[in-house]
Design a protein around this motif. Sequence first.
Motif, PDB file in Angstrom:
ATOM      1  N   GLN A 406       0.829  -1.210   0.000  1.00  0.00           N
ATOM      2  CA  GLN A 406       0.000   0.000   0.000  1.00  0.00           C
ATOM      3  C   GLN A 406       0.861   1.256   0.000  1.00  0.00           C
ATOM      4  OE1 GLN A 406      -2.754  -0.145   3.306  1.00  0.00           O
ATOM      5  NE2 GLN A 406      -4.467   0.226   1.934  1.00  0.00           N
ATOM      6  N   ASN A 407       1.823   1.294   0.921  1.00  0.00           N
ATOM      7  CA  ASN A 407       2.678   2.475   1.062  1.00  0.00           C
ATOM      8  C   ASN A 407       3.619   2.654  -0.133  1.00  0.00           C
ATOM      9  OD1 ASN A 407       1.610   3.187   3.567  1.00  0.00           O
ATOM     10  ND2 ASN A 407       3.046   1.868   4.674  1.00  0.00           N
ATOM     11  N   LEU A 410       1.480   4.445  -2.846  1.00  0.00           N
ATOM     12  CA  LEU A 410       1.015   5.771  -2.449  1.00  0.00           C
ATOM     13  C   LEU A 410       1.763   6.932  -3.117  1.00  0.00           C
ATOM     14  CD1 LEU A 410      -1.094   7.095  -0.571  1.00  0.00           C
ATOM     15  CD2 LEU A 410       0.699   7.207   1.197  1.00  0.00           C
ATOM     16  N   THR A 413       0.317   9.394  -6.206  1.00  0.00           N
ATOM     17  CA  THR A 413      -0.539  10.583  -6.087  1.00  0.00           C
ATOM     18  C   THR A 413      -0.612  11.124  -4.668  1.00  0.00           C
ATOM     19  OG1 THR A 413      -2.505   9.203  -5.743  1.00  0.00           O
ATOM     20  CG2 THR A 413      -1.996   9.854  -8.012  1.00  0.00           C
ATOM     21  N   GLY A 414      -0.268  10.299  -3.667  1.00  0.00           N
ATOM     22  CA  GLY A 414      -0.344  10.741  -2.276  1.00  0.00           C
ATOM     23  C   GLY A 414      -1.724  10.635  -1.672  1.00  0.00           C
ATOM     24  N   ASP A 415      -2.693  10.083  -2.420  1.00  0.00           N
ATOM     25  CA  ASP A 415      -4.043   9.919  -1.866  1.00  0.00           C
ATOM     26  C   ASP A 415      -4.623   8.600  -2.377  1.00  0.00           C
ATOM     27  OD1 ASP A 415      -4.909  10.360  -4.512  1.00  0.00           O
ATOM     28  OD2 ASP A 415      -5.156  12.500  -4.171  1.00  0.00           O
ATOM     29  N   ASN A 416      -5.940   8.430  -2.198  1.00  0.00           N
ATOM     30  CA  ASN A 416      -6.576   7.148  -2.531  1.00  0.00           C
ATOM     31  C   ASN A 416      -6.656   6.857  -4.025  1.00  0.00           C
ATOM     32  OD1 ASN A 416      -6.992   6.494   0.161  1.00  0.00           O
ATOM     33  ND2 ASN A 416      -8.986   7.523   0.248  1.00  0.00           N
ATOM     34  N   THR A 417      -6.309   7.822  -4.856  1.00  0.00           N
ATOM     35  CA  THR A 417      -6.335   7.582  -6.298  1.00  0.00           C
ATOM     36  C   THR A 417      -5.048   6.903  -6.788  1.00  0.00           C
ATOM     37  OG1 THR A 417      -5.390   9.750  -6.815  1.00  0.00           O
ATOM     38  CG2 THR A 417      -7.798   9.614  -6.649  1.00  0.00           C
ATOM     39  N   CYS A 418      -4.113   6.635  -5.865  1.00  0.00           N
ATOM     40  CA  CYS A 418      -2.813   6.094  -6.263  1.00  0.00           C
ATOM     41  C   CYS A 418      -2.935   4.736  -6.955  1.00  0.00           C
ATOM     42  CB  CYS A 418      -1.881   6.005  -5.061  1.00  0.00           C
ATOM     43  SG  CYS A 418      -2.459   4.902  -3.751  1.00  0.00           S
ATOM     44  N   TYR A 421      -4.003   5.200 -10.533  1.00  0.00           N
ATOM     45  CA  TYR A 421      -2.886   5.764 -11.294  1.00  0.00           C
ATOM     46  C   TYR A 421      -1.841   4.686 -11.588  1.00  0.00           C
ATOM     47  CZ  TYR A 421      -0.062   9.762 -12.837  1.00  0.00           C
ATOM     48  OH  TYR A 421       0.642  10.662 -13.590  1.00  0.00           O
TER      49      TYR A 421
END
Length: 479
Positions: A406-407, A410, A413-418, A421
């Motif tokens: 998960q990390n 991240l 994008t730095g948010d939940n859209t990562c 992307y």
Amino acid sequence: MTSDIILTLLFLAGVLAVYYLVPRGRRVWVLLAASVIFYVSAGFWMLKWIVGSGLWTFYAGVKMEQAETKEKKKVWLRAGILAVLGFLFAEKYLGFLWKNLLLLSSVLRFPLAADFPFSMKVLAPLGISYYSFKMISYLADIYQEKRHAERGVEGCGIYLAYVLFFPQILCGPIERSEHFTGQLHEGPVYRSELFSLGLQRIVLGLFKKMVIANRLAGYVDAVFGAPESYPGLACVMAAFFYSFQLYCDFSGYSDIAVGMANVLGLDSRKNFDCPYFSRGIKEFWARWHISLSGWLRDYIYIPLGGNRVSKTRHRLNVLATFLLSGLWHGADWSFVLWGGIHGVWNLVSTKKEEAVSLGRRIWQTLITFCGVTLAWVFFRADSLGQAVSFLRHAITGFSLSYAEIQNSILPFTGDNTCAAYFLTACGFLFLLFFYEREQVYGKKRDRDVILGSGWLAVMTVSVVLFGVFGASGFLYANF
């Protein structure tokens, strides 16, 4: 203009609006004027250096051809090449030399002033490495009687148009003078097949650069900028993503540059040939940055003696060529080490057999790609110490736990859209993989077709809908 693809293509459209209206024999002057305007857009002060170097090497070429003896020819050869190399060294390597002298003086306890004692603290002129190599090869070819020197006002204009040619000034390809100036002497002419081929190359280059390279750039920059802030898995991902970013950025530029030359009625050499499908490091260098590889072979490796010497000398020639290649890319020990890695790898590698199983071909390709990716870490890092730190963290901090995965995604994008992307980026990488696989292993194509109608449509739509615009300039413009 020089870092914005869209503005560059608009500039090309403006040039074309005039170019084919001018008589064929006069088009070289349109090219020269366009190239000067393009270069000035990056900074007027840069123009005096490239024009000054161009005029001097043009004059040296004429004097060399007029010289009656080999010794006199050699004098003019050295005068031309040393002037070019001297300025290249002063702009790119003087600071590197001084930094290492400071380090050596501290070890030997011989104090030197910490301030750089020279006044040349400006940025190196745009494309200095590329146009310097063009000038050197031009002079060397005259000396070896592979070509005649350009003469007169028209010859000077043709030579300067070759040196300054605006599609190639940022990142090459490093075009050979005889092939290029020969076309300018004949007068470029519109050819529908070549024009179509050029447009296809431009679309392919835009897809690589805008859809893939720019999409991966943010992730790579974030992780390489602070590797200790991310899991070891993120470092591994960043290393592989950088391999793809660098390839798509540089080969994308090369495709666009070659395509622009094609629409201007000029043949230009191919600079990349699906290098990540290579089964060994020798094959990789036959497919990667082909114009630089050929230049180093013809003007460094062969003059050193090539393989026509003892085994020990031959090994030294190979190693020296790759070390110089690393230093050409940048004034830092990380680049020198990168060149050394490839040099040693070339020395210990053996020629690959042609008739092998599919499984063996896949295994050889994966090994080559992973080795190249490992070496790219030294190429990308800001210093040798950062590269070592990055690799250490990638190994010691590696884990495949759910949280680490998960990390590691991240940073996109730095948010939940990562995740979306990440999957989008992987999807386009697979698309490029299938396209290049078809190029390498598919049926031979017509030389006038780079993209079939299906690929052309897919890549055009991808650029329009998914292209990442407004990103930074081309990576290889820094070298």
